[in-house]
Design an enzyme around this catalytic site. Structure first.
Site: not given
Ligand SMILES: [Zn+2]
Length: 561
Positions: A127, A194
């Site tokens: 992501d 994340e």
């Molecule tokens: Zn990162």
């Protein structure tokens, strides 16, 4: 003896003492942190950076933007990226077991030859954070174009951290093509959230591994890189390897009083009380501790100018001065204490009404050594006003989604650290390497249940200015870095997966229950990985571009040395 002779002897004594002290300080400075030993040069595989940059550019085109609200995630972008990997890296997908976790995260298992050795793992994340795609968004090339220009590949994720994902898979593809078989099992983990905390990605992958009894020898994640001018006074590039990351706590400060008309205000208002609380927190920072910075400097000391070296060599005398000096740099200040950052404030709706409620959120990043409880207590002590209610931003407990303790500190004596450190200095000749504390958050902390040896380093060399592109505009990575990154991961996997340290055998308790494994396998069955027409077109365009390049003399990744 006359008074005069007594005074003279006292004076001489004092001078001798001062001279002794000066000598002692200088001696300690001279002995402090000897220069890092030279490393033997090493041949790294030569990689064609341009073709890596092109494949990274393709990965950038998928808008894999994470969101705390799962319904706002564009699942097709993630699934498209999975399909791209399958198309670009056929050997990896043929040889390794691939599982999707919570729909969008990926776990790859490359079975090692020796099941008695603990596995290693390399992670990164799929992501990215959003980017302003409008005309005046400030990007030289559109953020999801993956454009190759000016010697770089441009776009969101080229530095944070699709480069890590591509670099790792490229390396494995290369190693398989060249018949490499790891001694240890190698896991690759790519989370999908994340940037919003890693709860459904990294945490789920780690839980899956834990449920299978996996105990990792070490883990490599993003975190540090080789940074030019890492410290203002050190010109040599420094490869900083994260060995721990700070904890996190967001607290809500609420003040409830009787509201009323602003024509007859009481002596203290909700806004006044809340403001004083915030100002007390800001005005009385959490205590400074030099250990982390001292540890870092014990690696870099020889590169410091004399006065700084003297201060660090003699913290017994200069800790006060040092703390004051270091506090002026926000990076060093954050490495020295739990930081206090008011981030949200809310009160009032109309200019002539006194609000009955005022609220603020303060975010703390916790230094190893402090913890959730001690920080909470220091906050109450500093505010010292019962009218200010202090509670976790989310939930009822300090530990949870708005709070966690600092992560375990990896062992810098272990071969996983020392080999990585050596590789860094071999791959980036002329650089120094040192352990450091990651100030932000990474997925690595989620793996604490399966390893105490999480190291955080992405093998690229960047300037401070380049780093501004992460989460900012004009994020890019040079073609040179693209090549270097892949050859580094190849060397890393070759070396670390072949470590056969006898002390490092899998412990007895780690035996896997077959039942749990099959159950979880069924839960996370592999997705259908066919390309959509749109992806095919983009992919074809990039492929034909690459063919043109190849006829003009460029090569596919080749094995050089
Ligand atoms: Zn990162």
């Amino acid at each position: 003896m006359t008074i005069e002779t007594i005074l003279i002897s006292l004076g001489i004594g004092l001078v001798v003492l001062i001279l002794f002290l000066i000598g002692f300080v200088i001696l300690r400075t001279a002995l402090y942190s000897p220069p890092q030993k030279k490393v033997a040069p090493r041949d790294f595989v030569a990689i064609d950076g341009r073709s890596v940059a092109e494949r990274l550019g393709l990965a950038v085109q998928y808008r894999t933007i994470s969101d705390l609200d799962p319904s706002k995630i564009d699942g097709n972008s993630f699934l498209g990226l999975h399909r791209l990997f399958k198309t670009l890296y056929p050997q990896v997908h043929d040889k390794l077991k691939v599982e999707t976790v919570n729909d969008y995260s990926l776990l790859y298992t490359w079975e090692g030859k020796n099941p008695d050795l603990k596995p290693i793992m390399l992670i990164s994340h799929l992501d990215v954070v959003p980017a302003d795609e409008s005309e005046d968004g400030g990007w030289t090339y559109p953020p999801f174009s993956g454009e190759i220009a000016d010697g770089c590949v441009w776009g969101r994720g080229t530095l944070d951290i699709k480069n890590g994902v591509i670099g790792i898979i490229e390396a494995v593809e290369y190693l398989i093509k060249h018949d490499f078989e790891p001694e240890r099992t190698v896991y690759l983990g790519f989370g999908h959230d994340e940037e919003v905390g890693g709860k459904n990605g990294a945490a789920a992958i780690a839980a899956l591994l834990e449920s299978r009894g996996v105990e990792l020898a070490s883990l490599l994640d993003e975190g540090g890189t080789v940074i030019d001018a890492f410290l203002p006074s050190v010109e040599t590039p420094v490869g900083v390897i994260g060995i721990s990351e700070k904890g996190y706590l967001s607290l809500r400060l609420s003040v409830l009083v009787d509201g009323g008309h602003s024509s007859m205000p009481p002596q203290e208002t909700a806004i006044g009380i809340l403001s004083r609380a915030i100002s007390n927190l800001e005005g009385n920072p959490m205590p400074a501790h030099l250990e982390v910075v001292e540890f870092l400097m014990s690696y870099l000391g020889s590169a410091l100018p004399f006065t700084q070296r003297m201060l660090f060599a003699n913290t017994w005398l200069f800790s006060g001065i040092l703390k004051k000096q270091l506090a002026k740099s926000s990076m060093l200040n954050a490495s020295m204490r739990t930081t206090t950052a008011p981030t949200i404030i809310n009160a009032g709706v109309k200019d002539n009404i006194l609000p009955g409620k005022a609220e603020a959120v303060v975010n703390f990043r916790i230094l190893p050594g402090d913890d959730l409880r001690s920080v909470y207590e220091m906050v109450l002590e500093r505010i010292n006003d019962e009218r200010v209610v202090v509670s976790p931003l989310e939930g009822e407990t300090l530990e949870g989604e708005s709070g966690w303790n600092p992560s375990p500190v990896a062992d810098t004596e272990s071969p996983y650290f020392t080999r990585l450190e050596r590789l860094v200095r071999q791959a980036f000749p002329g650089s120094l390497a040192c352990p450091y504390l990651v100030l932000g958050g990474t997925d690595a902390r989620r793996y604490a249940p399966v390893t105490g040896n999480a190291l955080r380093f992405n093998p690229v060399q960047v300037s401070r200015e380049d780093l501004q592109g992460m989460h900012g505009v004009d994020e890019c990575l040079s073609i040179e870095n693209c090549a270097k990154m892949v050859s580094f991961y190849i060397a890393y996997i070759e070396e670390i997966s072949s470590l056969t340290d006898e002390e490092d055998l899998v412990s007895e308790e780690a035996d896997v229950s077959e039942d749990i494994e099959t159950e979880l396998d069924a839960l996370h069955a592999e997705e259908d990985l066919a390309l959509t027409d749109e992806e095919k077109a983009a992919f074809q365009a990039a492929l034909s571009k690459r063919e043109v390049d190849q006829t003009s003399g460029e090569e596919e990744p080749s094995d050089g040395e």
